[in-house]
Write a protein that holds these residues in place. Structure first.
Motif, PDB file in Angstrom:
ATOM      1  N   ALA A 213       0.836  -1.207   0.000  1.00 53.42           N
ATOM      2  CA  ALA A 213       0.000   0.000   0.000  1.00 53.42           C
ATOM      3  C   ALA A 213       0.872   1.258   0.000  1.00 53.42           C
ATOM      4  N   ARG A 214       1.937   1.253   0.788  1.00 48.95           N
ATOM      5  CA  ARG A 214       2.843   2.409   0.816  1.00 48.95           C
ATOM      6  C   ARG A 214       3.463   2.641  -0.560  1.00 48.95           C
ATOM      7  N   ALA A 215       3.859   1.539  -1.210  1.00 49.15           N
ATOM      8  CA  ALA A 215       4.498   1.660  -2.519  1.00 49.15           C
ATOM      9  C   ALA A 215       3.531   2.194  -3.571  1.00 49.15           C
ATOM     10  N   MET A 216       2.262   1.775  -3.495  1.00 50.04           N
ATOM     11  CA  MET A 216       1.292   2.155  -4.524  1.00 50.04           C
ATOM     12  C   MET A 216       0.600   3.480  -4.246  1.00 50.04           C
ATOM     13  N   PHE A 217       0.307   3.754  -2.959  1.00 49.48           N
ATOM     14  CA  PHE A 217      -0.510   4.917  -2.616  1.00 49.48           C
ATOM     15  C   PHE A 217       0.221   5.977  -1.798  1.00 49.48           C
ATOM     16  N   GLY A 218       1.440   5.679  -1.348  1.00 51.83           N
ATOM     17  CA  GLY A 218       2.175   6.648  -0.549  1.00 51.83           C
ATOM     18  C   GLY A 218       1.844   6.598   0.925  1.00 51.83           C
ATOM     19  N   GLY A 219       0.958   5.691   1.329  1.00 51.89           N
ATOM     20  CA  GLY A 219       0.585   5.525   2.732  1.00 51.89           C
ATOM     21  C   GLY A 219       0.066   4.127   2.960  1.00 51.89           C
ATOM     22  N   ASP A 220       0.143   3.663   4.219  1.00 50.72           N
ATOM     23  CA  ASP A 220      -0.259   2.278   4.479  1.00 50.72           C
ATOM     24  C   ASP A 220      -1.553   2.158   5.261  1.00 50.72           C
ATOM     25  N   SER A 221      -2.341   3.224   5.350  1.00 48.40           N
ATOM     26  CA  SER A 221      -3.590   3.164   6.101  1.00 48.40           C
ATOM     27  C   SER A 221      -4.741   2.704   5.213  1.00 48.40           C
ATOM     28  N   VAL A 222      -5.708   2.035   5.816  1.00 41.93           N
ATOM     29  CA  VAL A 222      -6.948   1.705   5.116  1.00 41.93           C
ATOM     30  C   VAL A 222      -7.838   2.936   5.026  1.00 41.93           C
ATOM     31  N   SER A 223      -7.677   3.858   5.961  1.00 47.06           N
ATOM     32  CA  SER A 223      -8.505   5.073   5.997  1.00 47.06           C
ATOM     33  C   SER A 223      -8.383   5.896   4.724  1.00 47.06           C
ATOM     34  N   GLN A 224      -7.261   5.778   4.032  1.00 38.12           N
ATOM     35  CA  GLN A 224      -7.057   6.557   2.810  1.00 38.12           C
ATOM     36  C   GLN A 224      -8.066   6.194   1.722  1.00 38.12           C
ATOM     37  N   PHE A 225      -8.708   5.028   1.833  1.00 38.59           N
ATOM     38  CA  PHE A 225      -9.649   4.613   0.797  1.00 38.59           C
ATOM     39  C   PHE A 225     -11.030   5.246   0.963  1.00 38.59           C
ATOM     40  N   ALA A 226     -11.150   6.126   1.954  1.00 38.31           N
ATOM     41  CA  ALA A 226     -12.333   6.979   2.011  1.00 38.31           C
ATOM     42  C   ALA A 226     -12.253   8.039   0.915  1.00 38.31           C
ATOM     43  N   ASP A 227     -11.037   8.284   0.436  1.00 32.49           N
ATOM     44  CA  ASP A 227     -10.808   9.239  -0.652  1.00 32.49           C
ATOM     45  C   ASP A 227     -11.156   8.577  -1.984  1.00 32.49           C
ATOM     46  N   THR A 228     -12.001   9.218  -2.763  1.00 33.24           N
ATOM     47  CA  THR A 228     -12.462   8.645  -4.028  1.00 33.24           C
ATOM     48  C   THR A 228     -11.314   8.346  -4.983  1.00 33.24           C
ATOM     49  N   GLY A 229     -10.330   9.250  -5.025  1.00 32.90           N
ATOM     50  CA  GLY A 229      -9.204   9.064  -5.929  1.00 32.90           C
ATOM     51  C   GLY A 229      -8.392   7.832  -5.584  1.00 32.90           C
ATOM     52  N   GLN A 230      -8.108   7.633  -4.296  1.00 32.83           N
ATOM     53  CA  GLN A 230      -7.329   6.468  -3.871  1.00 32.83           C
ATOM     54  C   GLN A 230      -8.098   5.172  -4.103  1.00 32.83           C
ATOM     55  N   LYS A 231      -9.376   5.210  -3.827  1.00 29.77           N
ATOM     56  CA  LYS A 231     -10.208   4.021  -4.035  1.00 29.77           C
ATOM     57  C   LYS A 231     -10.261   3.653  -5.518  1.00 29.77           C
ATOM     58  N   GLU A 232     -10.427   4.655  -6.370  1.00 30.98           N
ATOM     59  CA  GLU A 232     -10.508   4.389  -7.803  1.00 30.98           C
ATOM     60  C   GLU A 232      -9.172   3.884  -8.350  1.00 30.98           C
ATOM     61  N   LYS A 233      -8.075   4.386  -7.807  1.00 35.33           N
ATOM     62  CA  LYS A 233      -6.755   3.905  -8.227  1.00 35.33           C
ATOM     63  C   LYS A 233      -6.591   2.424  -7.896  1.00 35.33           C
ATOM     64  N   LEU A 234      -7.057   2.035  -6.710  1.00 38.52           N
ATOM     65  CA  LEU A 234      -7.005   0.629  -6.310  1.00 38.52           C
ATOM     66  C   LEU A 234      -7.834  -0.225  -7.266  1.00 38.52           C
ATOM     67  N   LEU A 235      -9.066   0.206  -7.545  1.00 34.46           N
ATOM     68  CA  LEU A 235      -9.954  -0.574  -8.402  1.00 34.46           C
ATOM     69  C   LEU A 235      -9.429  -0.649  -9.834  1.00 34.46           C
ATOM     70  N   ARG A 236      -8.844   0.441 -10.306  1.00 36.33           N
ATOM     71  CA  ARG A 236      -8.275   0.422 -11.660  1.00 36.33           C
ATOM     72  C   ARG A 236      -7.149  -0.608 -11.744  1.00 36.33           C
TER      73      ARG A 236
END
Length: 270
Positions: A213-236
């Motif tokens: 998660a840190r490598a892909m999103f810059g942070g290792d928290s699950v809370s970051q997926f409340a952000d639409t951009g981070q969630k969409e990046k994961l799904l993509r």
């Protein structure tokens, strides 16, 4: 004839199409006569259900109740489901609290048979709450009939923000993901983890997930997926990798078939 969701493409392109047409497709799907009959029956009968035993004794009601939580496969496991409901979740030793899949706990909480003297089936807005979840789940199941990756993506899109906002530690949220088969599948695929990953020690799994998660999103928290951009990046990333894996498997199958045909022809020429 009932309406089936249209998913003309796989991968992220198919996801983009589904998202653009979601509201109209859901509205059309919800006109399904069988869905409407299930809803009418649930509304008419659920208010008279005051015990877990009564619920599991009515398979038609139970199918809707379980379907609302993605647990339809358990419709014939009536003893198990009755135990989940009667134990509730307030006691530490309750069955639902011991199960890795936390949908059972959510199911038990929603009905309230084991935790309160008056179950939540007696609330005036209870049918609306359950049927809203049921319609969403049934639509996702229908999408999954065309493309299973899309169904998992829809589940993750719905559940991740709720999990991100829960009053749990970040490690607790990661353990919840590990205990949810659909979310686990999304993260493992998005992170490019092998099928053997689930056999690792849980603490090691936690370390790897946070590291990825840190490598892909810059942070290792699950809370970051409340952000639409981070969630969409994961799904993509999940959908692109899933589509690639499906294509590779299809090509391997085609290659094996072609090789078999070639060998048969060569053998026949001898």
């Amino acid at each position: 004839m009932s309406f089936s969701p249209v998913v003309p493409l796989s991968g992220y392109a198919g996801w983009s199409f589904l998202k653009r047409t979601m509201e109209s497709q859901k509205a059309a799907y919800e006109q399904n006569p069988a869905l409407k009959r299930d809803e009418d029956y649930f509304r008419a009968k659920i208010g008279g259900i005051k015990t877990a035993e009564a619920l599991v004794s009515d398979k038609r009601l139970l199918r809707v109740a379980l379907g609302a939580f993605g647990l339809s496969d358990d419709v014939n496991n009536t003893y198990f489901i009755r135990k989940v409901l009667e134990d509730g979740t307030l006691k530490i030793g309750a069955l639902a609290n011991k199960l890795a899949d936390k949908q059972y706990a959510a199911f038990s909480v929603a009905f309230g048979f084991g935790d309160y003297s008056t179950p939540r089936t007696q609330l005036s807005d209870f049918p609306d709450m359950i049927l809203k979840k049921y319609r969403q789940q049934e639509f996702e199941v229908a999408v999954g009939a065309s493309n299973s990756a899309m169904r998992l993506a829809l589940f993750a899109e719905r559940e991740l923000p709720a999990l991100a906002g829960k009053a749990l530690s970040e490690d607790g949220k990661w353990f919840t993901i590990m205990g949810s088969p659909p979310l686990r599948a999304v993260f493992e695929s998005a992170f490019g983890l092998p099928s053997s990953f689930a056999t690792l020690d849980l603490d090691r799994q936690l370390f790897v997930l946070k590291d990825k998660a840190r490598a892909m999103f810059g942070g290792d928290s699950v809370s970051q997926f409340a952000d639409t951009g981070q969630k969409e990046k994961l799904l993509r990333n999940y959908l692109v990798r899933s589509d690639l894996a499906s294509s590779e498997l299809s090509n391997m199958t085609k290659g094996a078939t072609a090789l078999q045909i070639l060998q048969q022809r060569q053998f026949g020429a001898l």
